[in-house]
Design a protein around this motif. Structure first.
Motif, PDB file in Angstrom:
ATOM      1  N   PHE A  57       0.832  -1.201   0.000  1.00  0.00           N
ATOM      2  CA  PHE A  57       0.000   0.000   0.000  1.00  0.00           C
ATOM      3  C   PHE A  57       0.868   1.253   0.000  1.00  0.00           C
ATOM      4  N   LYS A  58       1.912   1.246   0.821  1.00  0.00           N
ATOM      5  CA  LYS A  58       2.828   2.404   0.906  1.00  0.00           C
ATOM      6  C   LYS A  58       3.499   2.653  -0.446  1.00  0.00           C
ATOM      7  N   LYS A  60       2.328   1.870  -3.425  1.00  0.00           N
ATOM      8  CA  LYS A  60       1.309   2.414  -4.331  1.00  0.00           C
ATOM      9  C   LYS A  60       1.006   3.870  -3.997  1.00  0.00           C
ATOM     10  N   GLN A  61       0.987   4.178  -2.712  1.00  0.00           N
ATOM     11  CA  GLN A  61       0.752   5.548  -2.269  1.00  0.00           C
ATOM     12  C   GLN A  61       1.887   6.470  -2.732  1.00  0.00           C
ATOM     13  N   ASP A  62       3.117   5.989  -2.633  1.00  0.00           N
ATOM     14  CA  ASP A  62       4.269   6.766  -3.092  1.00  0.00           C
ATOM     15  C   ASP A  62       4.192   7.014  -4.596  1.00  0.00           C
ATOM     16  N   LEU A  64       1.493   7.193  -6.346  1.00  0.00           N
ATOM     17  CA  LEU A  64       0.437   8.198  -6.544  1.00  0.00           C
ATOM     18  C   LEU A  64       0.956   9.607  -6.250  1.00  0.00           C
ATOM     19  N   GLN A  65       1.741   9.721  -5.197  1.00  0.00           N
ATOM     20  CA  GLN A  65       2.294  11.041  -4.854  1.00  0.00           C
ATOM     21  C   GLN A  65       3.225  11.533  -5.959  1.00  0.00           C
ATOM     22  N   ILE A  94      -6.302   6.518  -7.830  1.00  0.00           N
ATOM     23  CA  ILE A  94      -6.788   6.704  -6.458  1.00  0.00           C
ATOM     24  C   ILE A  94      -7.894   5.688  -6.170  1.00  0.00           C
ATOM     25  N   LEU A  97      -6.434   2.283  -5.664  1.00  0.00           N
ATOM     26  CA  LEU A  97      -5.790   2.169  -4.353  1.00  0.00           C
ATOM     27  C   LEU A  97      -6.839   1.972  -3.259  1.00  0.00           C
ATOM     28  N   GLN A  98      -7.934   2.712  -3.339  1.00  0.00           N
ATOM     29  CA  GLN A  98      -9.012   2.558  -2.363  1.00  0.00           C
ATOM     30  C   GLN A  98      -9.629   1.159  -2.457  1.00  0.00           C
ATOM     31  N   GLN A 101      -7.269  -1.292  -0.888  1.00  0.00           N
ATOM     32  CA  GLN A 101      -7.332  -1.198   0.567  1.00  0.00           C
ATOM     33  C   GLN A 101      -8.580  -1.909   1.101  1.00  0.00           C
TER      34      GLN A 101
END
Length: 168
Positions: A57-58, A60-62, A64-65, A94, A97-98, A101
């Motif tokens: 998840f981290k 994928k979040q990175d 996205l950022q 996004i 990713l949701q 999660q």
């Protein structure tokens, strides 16, 4: 009125000796789940899975950022249609990713429920044996609100954990 009182007194005279012979105990199933070898192993397995998913998840979040930062840098250089396309891609990522999660949360809850059910079923089998072999007429579960007070001497939880672990 006298007949009712005589009936109650008679009932108490016969019921008290019968109750004196009753052997009752209780167990803390939550404690047994948490402290048994199988419970600890299941908890560790799920914790390892959580760590794996958190790392994923981290990452994928990175990503996205980075995508957002890139979009902000290029915003003035891109045409309106190209900018809109990049924003749609960003919004889609996004949503993915949701969804990831949500799916992970459901999967982990299901794994936890399955492991708990499997362990509880085995604990109940062992409790049946402990109850019969120990001559108990009743074994109550401590956390379900049925036991308001009980002396520690009638707590079978540690005995249940030992028997459960030995049966594994």
């Amino acid at each position: 009125m006298k007949k009712i009182i005589v009936a109650l007194v008679s009932l108490m005279l016969f019921a008290v000796p019968a109750m004196a012979e009753m052997k009752i105990a209780y167990v803390d199933l939550q404690k047994a789940l948490n402290l048994s070898m199988a419970g600890v192993a299941a908890k560790n397995e799920i914790a390892a899975q959580v760590k794996k998913y958190e790392d994923e998840f981290k990452a994928k979040q990175d990503d996205l950022q980075k995508m957002k930062d890139e979009l902000e840098k290029q915003a003035v250089l891109l045409s309106d249609s190209a900018k809109a396309q990049k924003e749609r891609e960003f919004q889609q990522n996004i949503k993915e990713l949701q969804r990831f999660q949500k799916d992970v949360k459901e999967e982990l809850q299901q794994r936890d429920a399955d492991a708990t059910k499997k362990i509880l079923n085995r604990l109940f089998e062992i409790l049946q044996t402990l109850g019969k072999d120990g001559g108990y007429q009743m074994i109550l579960e401590k956390n379900e609100g049925a036991v308001i007070y009980a002396d520690k001497s009638v707590d079978l939880t540690d005995e249940l954990i030992k028997a459960f672990d030995a049966a594994q």
